[in-house]
Design a protein around this motif. Structure first.
Motif, PDB file in Angstrom:
ATOM      1  N   TYR A 213       0.859  -1.178   0.000  1.00  0.00           N
ATOM      2  CA  TYR A 213       0.000   0.000   0.000  1.00  0.00           C
ATOM      3  C   TYR A 213       0.896   1.229   0.000  1.00  0.00           C
ATOM      4  O   TYR A 213       1.788   1.357   0.844  1.00  0.00           O
ATOM      5  N   SER A 214       0.690   2.130  -0.936  1.00  0.00           N
ATOM      6  CA  SER A 214       1.547   3.304  -1.077  1.00  0.00           C
ATOM      7  C   SER A 214       0.944   4.515  -0.376  1.00  0.00           C
ATOM      8  O   SER A 214      -0.245   4.805  -0.524  1.00  0.00           O
ATOM      9  N   ILE A 215       1.800   5.204   0.387  1.00  0.00           N
ATOM     10  CA  ILE A 215       1.429   6.486   0.962  1.00  0.00           C
ATOM     11  C   ILE A 215       2.541   7.479   0.629  1.00  0.00           C
ATOM     12  O   ILE A 215       3.561   7.111   0.039  1.00  0.00           O
ATOM     13  N   THR A 216       2.370   8.718   1.011  1.00  0.00           N
ATOM     14  CA  THR A 216       3.379   9.742   0.791  1.00  0.00           C
ATOM     15  C   THR A 216       3.816  10.313   2.135  1.00  0.00           C
ATOM     16  O   THR A 216       3.333   9.874   3.185  1.00  0.00           O
ATOM     17  N   ASP A 217       4.692  11.299   2.097  1.00  0.00           N
ATOM     18  CA  ASP A 217       5.118  11.909   3.353  1.00  0.00           C
ATOM     19  C   ASP A 217       4.012  12.732   4.004  1.00  0.00           C
ATOM     20  O   ASP A 217       4.167  13.230   5.117  1.00  0.00           O
ATOM     21  N   LYS A 218       2.886  12.840   3.310  1.00  0.00           N
ATOM     22  CA  LYS A 218       1.718  13.512   3.877  1.00  0.00           C
ATOM     23  C   LYS A 218       0.603  12.529   4.221  1.00  0.00           C
ATOM     24  O   LYS A 218      -0.485  12.924   4.605  1.00  0.00           O
ATOM     25  N   GLY A 219       0.869  11.257   4.047  1.00  0.00           N
ATOM     26  CA  GLY A 219      -0.109  10.237   4.396  1.00  0.00           C
ATOM     27  C   GLY A 219      -0.739   9.596   3.176  1.00  0.00           C
ATOM     28  O   GLY A 219      -0.207   9.646   2.063  1.00  0.00           O
ATOM     29  N   SER A 220      -1.900   9.006   3.380  1.00  0.00           N
ATOM     30  CA  SER A 220      -2.609   8.312   2.311  1.00  0.00           C
ATOM     31  C   SER A 220      -3.205   9.319   1.322  1.00  0.00           C
ATOM     32  O   SER A 220      -3.702  10.372   1.715  1.00  0.00           O
ATOM     33  N   VAL A 221      -3.148   8.964   0.052  1.00  0.00           N
ATOM     34  CA  VAL A 221      -3.722   9.809  -0.993  1.00  0.00           C
ATOM     35  C   VAL A 221      -4.927   9.092  -1.575  1.00  0.00           C
ATOM     36  O   VAL A 221      -4.791   8.047  -2.211  1.00  0.00           O
ATOM     37  N   GLY A 222      -6.109   9.639  -1.337  1.00  0.00           N
ATOM     38  CA  GLY A 222      -7.327   9.023  -1.846  1.00  0.00           C
ATOM     39  C   GLY A 222      -7.920   9.816  -2.987  1.00  0.00           C
ATOM     40  O   GLY A 222      -7.321  10.761  -3.500  1.00  0.00           O
ATOM     41  N   LEU A 223      -9.116   9.436  -3.338  1.00  0.00           N
ATOM     42  CA  LEU A 223      -9.822  10.078  -4.443  1.00  0.00           C
ATOM     43  C   LEU A 223     -10.957  10.960  -3.939  1.00  0.00           C
ATOM     44  O   LEU A 223     -11.863  11.296  -4.688  1.00  0.00           O
ATOM     45  N   ILE A 224     -10.896  11.323  -2.656  1.00  0.00           N
ATOM     46  CA  ILE A 224     -11.970  12.135  -2.090  1.00  0.00           C
ATOM     47  C   ILE A 224     -11.836  13.579  -2.543  1.00  0.00           C
ATOM     48  O   ILE A 224     -10.774  14.188  -2.441  1.00  0.00           O
ATOM     49  N   VAL A 225     -12.912  14.128  -3.043  1.00  0.00           N
ATOM     50  CA  VAL A 225     -12.948  15.530  -3.427  1.00  0.00           C
ATOM     51  C   VAL A 225     -12.959  16.368  -2.157  1.00  0.00           C
ATOM     52  O   VAL A 225     -13.400  15.912  -1.104  1.00  0.00           O
ATOM     53  N   ASN A 226     -12.459  17.575  -2.236  1.00  0.00           N
ATOM     54  CA  ASN A 226     -12.500  18.495  -1.091  1.00  0.00           C
ATOM     55  C   ASN A 226     -13.872  18.408  -0.428  1.00  0.00           C
ATOM     56  O   ASN A 226     -14.900  18.575  -1.077  1.00  0.00           O
ATOM     57  N   GLU A 227     -13.887  18.117   0.882  1.00  0.00           N
ATOM     58  CA  GLU A 227     -15.144  17.800   1.550  1.00  0.00           C
ATOM     59  C   GLU A 227     -15.904  19.011   2.089  1.00  0.00           C
ATOM     60  O   GLU A 227     -16.851  18.857   2.839  1.00  0.00           O
ATOM     61  N   GLN A 228     -15.488  20.193   1.744  1.00  0.00           N
ATOM     62  CA  GLN A 228     -16.280  21.363   2.119  1.00  0.00           C
ATOM     63  C   GLN A 228     -17.647  21.277   1.448  1.00  0.00           C
ATOM     64  O   GLN A 228     -17.753  20.899   0.280  1.00  0.00           O
ATOM     65  N   LYS A 229     -18.692  21.640   2.190  1.00  0.00           N
ATOM     66  CA  LYS A 229     -20.050  21.443   1.703  1.00  0.00           C
ATOM     67  C   LYS A 229     -20.480  22.606   0.801  1.00  0.00           C
ATOM     68  O   LYS A 229     -21.245  23.488   1.185  1.00  0.00           O
ATOM     69  N   THR A 230     -19.961  22.604  -0.399  1.00  0.00           N
ATOM     70  CA  THR A 230     -20.367  23.607  -1.381  1.00  0.00           C
ATOM     71  C   THR A 230     -21.179  22.908  -2.467  1.00  0.00           C
ATOM     72  O   THR A 230     -21.045  21.689  -2.670  1.00  0.00           O
ATOM     73  N   PRO A 231     -21.996  23.628  -3.194  1.00  0.00           N
ATOM     74  CA  PRO A 231     -22.784  22.998  -4.267  1.00  0.00           C
ATOM     75  C   PRO A 231     -21.913  22.286  -5.297  1.00  0.00           C
ATOM     76  O   PRO A 231     -22.256  21.189  -5.751  1.00  0.00           O
ATOM     77  N   LEU A 232     -20.795  22.911  -5.671  1.00  0.00           N
ATOM     78  CA  LEU A 232     -19.916  22.286  -6.663  1.00  0.00           C
ATOM     79  C   LEU A 232     -19.348  20.976  -6.142  1.00  0.00           C
ATOM     80  O   LEU A 232     -19.353  19.953  -6.847  1.00  0.00           O
ATOM     81  N   ASN A 233     -18.871  20.989  -4.907  1.00  0.00           N
ATOM     82  CA  ASN A 233     -18.288  19.778  -4.359  1.00  0.00           C
ATOM     83  C   ASN A 233     -19.324  18.667  -4.185  1.00  0.00           C
ATOM     84  O   ASN A 233     -19.028  17.493  -4.391  1.00  0.00           O
ATOM     85  N   ARG A 234     -20.555  19.032  -3.800  1.00  0.00           N
ATOM     86  CA  ARG A 234     -21.603  18.013  -3.697  1.00  0.00           C
ATOM     87  C   ARG A 234     -21.862  17.374  -5.056  1.00  0.00           C
ATOM     88  O   ARG A 234     -22.067  16.164  -5.154  1.00  0.00           O
ATOM     89  N   GLU A 235     -21.837  18.197  -6.102  1.00  0.00           N
ATOM     90  CA  GLU A 235     -22.045  17.667  -7.454  1.00  0.00           C
ATOM     91  C   GLU A 235     -20.910  16.731  -7.854  1.00  0.00           C
ATOM     92  O   GLU A 235     -21.138  15.644  -8.418  1.00  0.00           O
ATOM     93  N   LEU A 236     -19.691  17.131  -7.536  1.00  0.00           N
ATOM     94  CA  LEU A 236     -18.537  16.289  -7.863  1.00  0.00           C
ATOM     95  C   LEU A 236     -18.558  14.977  -7.085  1.00  0.00           C
ATOM     96  O   LEU A 236     -18.288  13.906  -7.642  1.00  0.00           O
ATOM     97  N   LEU A 237     -18.924  15.049  -5.814  1.00  0.00           N
ATOM     98  CA  LEU A 237     -18.985  13.839  -5.010  1.00  0.00           C
ATOM     99  C   LEU A 237     -20.076  12.900  -5.497  1.00  0.00           C
ATOM    100  O   LEU A 237     -19.886  11.680  -5.534  1.00  0.00           O
ATOM    101  N   ALA A 266     -11.445   2.444  -0.811  1.00  0.00           N
ATOM    102  CA  ALA A 266     -11.794   1.795   0.449  1.00  0.00           C
ATOM    103  C   ALA A 266     -10.592   1.760   1.386  1.00  0.00           C
ATOM    104  O   ALA A 266     -10.706   2.037   2.587  1.00  0.00           O
ATOM    105  N   GLN A 267      -9.414   1.439   0.837  1.00  0.00           N
ATOM    106  CA  GLN A 267      -8.212   1.385   1.664  1.00  0.00           C
ATOM    107  C   GLN A 267      -7.836   2.773   2.171  1.00  0.00           C
ATOM    108  O   GLN A 267      -7.413   2.928   3.327  1.00  0.00           O
ATOM    109  N   HIS A 268      -7.975   3.771   1.314  1.00  0.00           N
ATOM    110  CA  HIS A 268      -7.668   5.139   1.731  1.00  0.00           C
ATOM    111  C   HIS A 268      -8.528   5.555   2.926  1.00  0.00           C
ATOM    112  O   HIS A 268      -8.030   6.144   3.891  1.00  0.00           O
ATOM    113  N   GLU A 269      -9.813   5.259   2.855  1.00  0.00           N
ATOM    114  CA  GLU A 269     -10.708   5.666   3.938  1.00  0.00           C
ATOM    115  C   GLU A 269     -10.364   4.940   5.239  1.00  0.00           C
ATOM    116  O   GLU A 269     -10.424   5.530   6.331  1.00  0.00           O
ATOM    117  N   VAL A 270      -9.975   3.655   5.135  1.00  0.00           N
ATOM    118  CA  VAL A 270      -9.559   2.905   6.320  1.00  0.00           C
ATOM    119  C   VAL A 270      -8.285   3.514   6.900  1.00  0.00           C
ATOM    120  O   VAL A 270      -8.176   3.746   8.111  1.00  0.00           O
TER     121      VAL A 270
END
Length: 463
Positions: A213-237, A266-270
Motif C-alpha cells: 500500500y503506497s502512501i506519501t510523506d503527507k499520508g494516504s492519498v485518496g480520491l476524495i474531493v474536497n469535503e467542504q459542503k459547497t454545491p460544486l463539491n456536492r455535485e462532484l462527489l 476503500a483502503q484510503h478511507e480505512v
C-alpha cells in the motif's frame, strides 16, 4: 604475476561466469529471469513488530561514512582515498568499540545523531556487505570462476538484488512480500496491506499473491474531493459515487479499472480513519526523508486500528551516485540521513515502540576506494547500519576490510572491494526476529547455506 583485475574486466567477468554456467548445465536459472513469483510456505509467529528499510539509492560511499581512526589503519585509508580522505580530526569517534584487529572507528562529522545512537547501543553497523551468491576470492575473480551477482556494478540489478536477496536471478518479488503472503493470505480488498511503501512501486514488498500500500510523506492519498459542503463539491462527489457504483458488464477494461479504484478508495478511507488522530511526539525536519519517517511512526502507532500488527515499510532516499562532487554532496546527504534517523528513533522511544521496530539501510553497492578525480565509481562491498531497541548496538558486525590497495586479497581491482558478508546473513537475522522459524530461513534465502555453514549475523539482535 598479475594480482588484480581492472574494473572493465570485473564487469566482463559477470557475463562470462553467467554464460559458463548456462553452457555447462549448472544452475540454468542463474542466467534467466524467473517468469513469475514463486510462493514460499512460511509460518510466521504473529507479533507486534515492524521492519523499516531505507534504500540509499545510487551507491553510498560508505567508506567515507565509517572510517578507521587507529593510526596505521587511518594511514591506509588516507593513502587509498587520496584527495577524498576526510581529516582524522573531523571524524566523530565511536567510543567503546575496538575490533579484533585493534582498530577504532569514527563517523563522518555530518552524523552526530548516529554517533549518539551508537553510544546508546541502539544502532550498529554491518561492514563490507553486499548481495552475494557464494563467498568469492580474488583468485576466483581473476580466473573467471567466481559466481558473482547478475549485473554486478549495475544500478538496476544491484537495486533489485538488495530487495530480493537472490542475486543469481532477476525476479520481481521480495522477502517482505513473502511475509505478507504468509500473514495476509486472504486479505479483504478494503483491508490495508501489512507492507506499506513510501516510495511507490517496489519489488521488495511484492509476494506471489500480495502487494503493498503506497502512501506519501503527507499520508494516504485518496480520491476524495474536497469535503467542504459547497454545491460544486456536492455535485462532484455525487458524480464520483455514481462512477464507483456503475456496472460495466460488457467492458472488461472498465470493470477492472473500477475494481482497482474502489479498492484504493476503500483502503484510503480505512487508513485515513486509523491514522487521523495519531500524534507523533518530537519534531521532524522538513526533509522528505524525515517527513516520510514521521508517517512511518504514525502508521506503526496505528497498527492495531489498521489490523496490521506486523508491518514492513519501504523508503528510498535518492541521489547517492557521487561520481563527482563527492565530498560536499555526501556530507549534505549524510546529514539528512542522520537527522532523520535520530528523529525517528527518538519518536519511537517516546511512543514506547523501542523494541518493536528495526530500521536498516541498504545501497546499490559500495564504491571504489580510489578517486576518479572528484568522486568515486561503482564498487561492490560497502557498510550499512541497523537501528532499534532489540539491536546489540555499539558494535560493528561482519569484517571491516583492509582499505589498503596493495596486497589486499579483497581488492578485486581499482579499489572495488569483494564483500565478506552477504545480505542473506543480515536478512536472515532480521527475518527470524520478525517471526520466521530458523528452519525456514534457507527457503526464504536460498544462498544462505553458502555462508558460514548457513549462519546469520549471530549476536546482532538481543536474545
Amino acid at each position: 604475476m598479475k594480482t588484480q583485475i581492472t574494473r572493465r574486466e570485473l564487469i566482463k567477468a559477470g557475463a562470462s561466469v553467467t554464460a559458463g554456467l548456462a553452457l555447462s548445465g549448472v544452475a540454468p536459472s542463474f542466467a534467466a529471469p524467473s517468469p513469475r513469483p514463486q510462493s514460499i510456505a512460511l509460518n510466521l509467529r504473529p507479533q507486534k513488530k515492524a521492519l523499516v528499510f531505507i534504500m540509499l539509492d545510487g551507491g553510498n560511499d560508505s567508506f567515507n561514512m565509517l572510517v578507521p581512526t587507529s593510526a596505521p589503519h587511518y594511514r591506509e585509508y588516507q593513502q587509498s582515498r587520496s584527495n577524498l580522505a576526510l581529516s582524522q580530526q573531523s571524524l566523530l569517534p565511536l567510543s567503546g568499540f575496538t575490533d579484533k584487529q585493534g582498530r577504532t572507528f569514527g563517523l563522518h562529522n555530518s552524523m552526530p545523531e548516529v554517533q549518539a545512537l551508537f553510544a546508546q547501543k541502539q544502532l550498529a553497523f554491518v561492514a563490507n556487505i553486499a548481495p552475494m551468491i557464494t563467498p568469492v576470492s580474488q583468485a576466483a575473480m581473476q580466473n573467471g570462476s567466481a559466481q558473482i551477482p547478475l549485473g554486478l556494478l549495475s544500478h538496476a540489478d544491484q537495486f533489485r538484488h538488495w530487495q530480493t536477496s537472490r542475486p543469481h536471478q532477476r525476479i520481481n518479488s521480495g522477502w517482505f512480500g513473502y511475509f505478507a503472503d504468509a500473514l495476509q493470505p486472504n486479505r479483504p480488498v478494503s483491508e490495508i496491506p501489512m507492507n506499506i511503501s513510501l516510495a511507490g512501486s517496489n519489488i521488495m514488498q511484492n509476494g506471489a499473491q500480495s502487494s503493498h500500500y503506497s502512501i506519501t510523506d503527507k499520508g494516504s492519498v485518496g480520491l476524495i474531493v474536497n469535503e467542504q459542503k459547497t454545491p460544486l463539491n456536492r455535485e462532484l462527489l455525487d458524480s464520483f459515487e455514481d462512477l464507483l457504483t456503475a456496472d460495466y458488464q460488457n467492458d472488461p477494461f472498465k470493470q477492472s479499472y473500477l475494481a482497482l479504484t474502489r479498492e484504493a478508495q476503500a483502503q484510503h478511507e480505512v487508513f485515513r480513519s486509523a491514522t487521523h488522530n495519531v500524534r507523533v511526539p518530537g519534531s521532524f525536519s522538513d526533509s522528505p526523508l524525515s517527513q516520510q519517517l514521521r508517517q512511518v511512526a504514525q502508521s506503526i502507532q496505528a497498527a492495531d486500528a489498521l489490523n496490521t500488527p506486523q508491518q514492513t515499510f519501504f523508503l528510498r532516499y535518492i541521489g547517492w551516485d557521487h561520481h563527482d562532487e563527492l565530498l560536499n554532496n555526501h556530507a549534505e546527504m549524510l546529514r539528512v540521513l542522520s537527522k532523520a534517523l535520530g528523529e525517528f528513533q527518538h519518536a519511537l522511544n517516546s511512543m514506547g515502540l523501542t523494541d518493536q521496530v528495526i530500521t536498516f539501510t541498504g545501497s546499490d553497492f559500495g564504491r571504489t576506494l580510489t578517486s576518479n578525480g572528484n568522486g568515486t565509481d561503482h564498487g561492490w562491498g560497502g557498510n550499512t547500519l541497523v537501528m532499534g531497541g532489540d539491536i546489540q548496538g555499539g558494535q560493528i558486525f561482519g569484517e571491516y576490510p583492509s582499505l589498503s590497495l596493495d596486497n589486499n586479497p579483497l581488492n578485486a581491482g581499482d579499489g572495488v572491494l569483494i564483500p565478506t558478508t552477504s545480505t542473506d546473513q543480515l536478512y536472515a537475522e532480521l527475518a527470524h526476529w520478525f517471526g520466521v522459524q530458523r528452519k525456514q530461513l534457507n527457503a526464504l534465502f536460498p544462498n544462505l547455506a553458502h555462508f558460514n555453514n548457513g549462519t546469520s549475523l549471530t549476536g546482532l539482535i538481543r536474545a
